[in-house]
Design a protein around this motif. Sequence first.
Motif, mmCIF file in Angstrom:
data_model
loop_
_atom_site.group_PDB
_atom_site.id
_atom_site.type_symbol
_atom_site.label_atom_id
_atom_site.label_comp_id
_atom_site.label_asym_id
_atom_site.label_seq_id
_atom_site.Cartn_x
_atom_site.Cartn_y
_atom_site.Cartn_z
ATOM 1 N N GLN A 76 0.860 -1.171 0.000
ATOM 2 C CA GLN A 76 0.000 0.000 0.000
ATOM 3 C C GLN A 76 0.899 1.224 0.000
ATOM 4 O OE1 GLN A 76 -3.284 -0.961 3.061
ATOM 5 N NE2 GLN A 76 -3.672 1.137 2.435
ATOM 6 N N ILE A 77 0.467 2.264 -0.684
ATOM 7 C CA ILE A 77 1.257 3.493 -0.717
ATOM 8 C C ILE A 77 0.615 4.493 0.231
ATOM 9 C CG2 ILE A 77 2.120 5.340 -2.171
ATOM 10 C CD1 ILE A 77 1.804 3.432 -4.555
ATOM 11 N N PRO A 78 1.355 4.973 1.215
ATOM 12 C CA PRO A 78 0.767 5.899 2.188
ATOM 13 C C PRO A 78 0.602 7.271 1.581
ATOM 14 C CG PRO A 78 3.066 5.524 2.730
ATOM 15 C CD PRO A 78 2.778 4.729 1.486
ATOM 16 N N ILE A 79 -0.619 7.621 1.295
ATOM 17 C CA ILE A 79 -0.911 8.905 0.668
ATOM 18 C C ILE A 79 -2.333 9.255 1.031
ATOM 19 C CG2 ILE A 79 -1.723 7.802 -1.433
ATOM 20 C CD1 ILE A 79 -0.670 10.026 -3.023
ATOM 21 N N ASN A 80 -2.621 10.531 1.131
ATOM 22 C CA ASN A 80 -3.983 10.930 1.459
ATOM 23 C C ASN A 80 -4.781 11.091 0.192
ATOM 24 O OD1 ASN A 80 -2.597 12.483 4.110
ATOM 25 N ND2 ASN A 80 -4.450 11.281 4.379
ATOM 26 N N SER A 81 -5.752 10.254 0.051
ATOM 27 C CA SER A 81 -6.613 10.265 -1.117
ATOM 28 C C SER A 81 -7.886 9.577 -0.689
ATOM 29 C CB SER A 81 -5.923 9.500 -2.241
ATOM 30 O OG SER A 81 -6.837 9.228 -3.272
ATOM 31 N N ASN A 82 -8.936 9.777 -1.451
ATOM 32 C CA ASN A 82 -10.166 9.085 -1.091
ATOM 33 C C ASN A 82 -10.082 7.605 -1.453
ATOM 34 O OD1 ASN A 82 -10.054 10.096 -3.706
ATOM 35 N ND2 ASN A 82 -12.257 9.938 -3.980
ATOM 36 N N GLN A 83 -9.141 7.251 -2.312
ATOM 37 C CA GLN A 83 -8.962 5.841 -2.648
ATOM 38 C C GLN A 83 -7.611 5.337 -2.158
ATOM 39 O OE1 GLN A 83 -10.320 7.149 -6.567
ATOM 40 N NE2 GLN A 83 -10.455 4.954 -6.992
ATOM 41 N N THR A 84 -7.527 4.021 -1.976
ATOM 42 C CA THR A 84 -6.278 3.411 -1.534
ATOM 43 C C THR A 84 -5.434 3.052 -2.740
ATOM 44 O OG1 THR A 84 -7.455 2.483 0.343
ATOM 45 C CG2 THR A 84 -5.323 1.533 -0.164
ATOM 46 N N TYR A 85 -4.177 3.417 -2.721
ATOM 47 C CA TYR A 85 -3.268 3.110 -3.807
ATOM 48 C C TYR A 85 -2.373 1.934 -3.441
ATOM 49 C CZ TYR A 85 -4.430 7.054 -6.749
ATOM 50 O OH TYR A 85 -5.094 7.916 -7.583
ATOM 51 N N PHE A 86 -2.199 1.027 -4.414
ATOM 52 C CA PHE A 86 -1.301 -0.105 -4.239
ATOM 53 C C PHE A 86 -0.186 -0.034 -5.262
ATOM 54 C CE2 PHE A 86 -5.360 -1.383 -2.495
ATOM 55 C CZ PHE A 86 -5.014 -2.042 -1.341
ATOM 56 N N ASP A 87 0.859 -0.792 -5.002
ATOM 57 C CA ASP A 87 2.045 -0.780 -5.848
ATOM 58 C C ASP A 87 2.485 -2.215 -6.069
ATOM 59 O OD1 ASP A 87 4.411 -0.184 -7.130
ATOM 60 O OD2 ASP A 87 4.970 1.397 -5.726
ATOM 61 N N THR A 88 2.731 -2.575 -7.341
ATOM 62 C CA THR A 88 3.253 -3.923 -7.602
ATOM 63 C C THR A 88 4.767 -3.962 -7.420
ATOM 64 O OG1 THR A 88 3.571 -3.544 -9.977
ATOM 65 C CG2 THR A 88 1.410 -4.348 -9.286
ATOM 66 N N ASN A 89 5.360 -2.802 -7.235
ATOM 67 C CA ASN A 89 6.791 -2.736 -6.939
ATOM 68 C C ASN A 89 6.967 -2.868 -5.428
ATOM 69 O OD1 ASN A 89 9.423 -2.097 -6.484
ATOM 70 N ND2 ASN A 89 9.396 -0.164 -7.620
ATOM 71 N N ILE A 90 7.426 -4.045 -5.009
ATOM 72 C CA ILE A 90 7.526 -4.264 -3.554
ATOM 73 C C ILE A 90 8.946 -4.050 -3.048
ATOM 74 C CG2 ILE A 90 5.544 -5.802 -3.383
ATOM 75 C CD1 ILE A 90 7.580 -8.133 -3.478
ATOM 76 N N SER A 91 9.827 -3.604 -3.939
ATOM 77 C CA SER A 91 11.192 -3.308 -3.477
ATOM 78 C C SER A 91 11.139 -2.072 -2.589
ATOM 79 C CB SER A 91 12.099 -3.056 -4.678
ATOM 80 O OG SER A 91 11.896 -1.745 -5.167
ATOM 81 N N ASP A 92 12.198 -1.893 -1.836
ATOM 82 C CA ASP A 92 12.313 -0.756 -0.926
ATOM 83 C C ASP A 92 12.452 0.507 -1.763
ATOM 84 O OD1 ASP A 92 12.346 0.041 1.647
ATOM 85 O OD2 ASP A 92 14.177 -1.020 2.179
ATOM 86 N N HIS A 93 11.406 1.311 -1.794
ATOM 87 C CA HIS A 93 11.504 2.529 -2.604
ATOM 88 C C HIS A 93 10.484 3.553 -2.129
ATOM 89 C CE1 HIS A 93 8.038 0.683 -4.461
ATOM 90 N NE2 HIS A 93 7.811 1.791 -5.122
ATOM 91 N N HIS A 94 10.519 4.717 -2.744
ATOM 92 C CA HIS A 94 9.694 5.829 -2.286
ATOM 93 C C HIS A 94 8.909 6.425 -3.444
ATOM 94 C CE1 HIS A 94 11.942 5.321 1.353
ATOM 95 N NE2 HIS A 94 13.066 5.447 0.677
#
Lengths: 132, 132
Positions: B71-89
């Motif tokens: 999950q990407i921590p961001i303020n939005s009305n929807q939840t964002y996911f990432d298929t890149n699970i490496s350590d990144h920003h």
Amino acid sequence: MKYIEKLRNSGLRPTKQRLQICEVLFDAEKTFHFTINDLANKIKKQLNNKISLATIYNTVHAFEKKGYLKQIPINSNQTYFDTNISDHHHFYDLKEEKLIDLENSDVGPINILKKIEGKKIKSVEVLVKLED
Amino acid sequence: MKYIEKLRNSGLRPTKQRLQICEVLFDAEKTFHFTINDLANKIKKQLNNKISLATIYNTVHAFEKKGYLKQIPINSNQTYFDTNISDHHHFYDLKEEKLIDLENSDVGPINILKKIEGKKIKSVEVLVKLED
DNA sequence: ACACTTTTTTAGAATGGTTATAAACTAGAC
DNA sequence: GTCTAGTTTATAACCATTCTAAAAAAGTGT
């Protein structure tokens, strides 16, 4: 009232409700994190006075836009705000579901090496998740 | 099917729906960011096949718990996911409302100096907001 | 292949934080 | 005081997400 000027300078009319919300948010000894619901309860208890939820939403968003509050980027069903608008970061205790401030000096300098054409960096926010 | 083993090893039955979702998520050339709604549309278009929204929610959460998505921590009305699970920003372009990956090497080392008694650091995530 | 158990999928309902609405009210200007 | 634009309010609407309970599929043993 010390907040009348502040509101006027921001182009916001100093209404009774806004001044009361200012009191609750900015007269506190310490800065704090809150959700809209937290704030509504705090107002009811602390001022013994109900302000409509819609007004609380409006006011919090207005204050955020003016830079008197910050949203904390975190995934939760509720939006978290912070009365601490200084440059700082957060721990998030996953078990307790609690936020803890991290001063800038607790994190050390962060240097973003990548640049995006035509864009400026507005903020750099770090979220450190904690587990047991 | 290359994902059958992967699912079984995670204690998840390799159902038709889960395998199809694996295809869409993990066979892509590049990693990508998505909301549940994005994913539902992608599935419909790419597989010409509808999977119930509830199943997509269930599966995405199951995959996240197993560490195949973040999950990407961001303020939005929807939840964002990432298929890149490496350590990144992430960069977040406020105007375009778009996320951009920031490799770990684009950010430099982050050293959290403050310690919390009895807690371990699980992750450190940086969100860099961009404006024009 | 069949019967049986457990997990999974599904459509639709329910939930709950947030936003929109439109009418009543208030602040500021003249 | 009167006028106008901005604000507050209760309530409805919205919409992402979760819940529900019934049908379907997967796994297991025979």
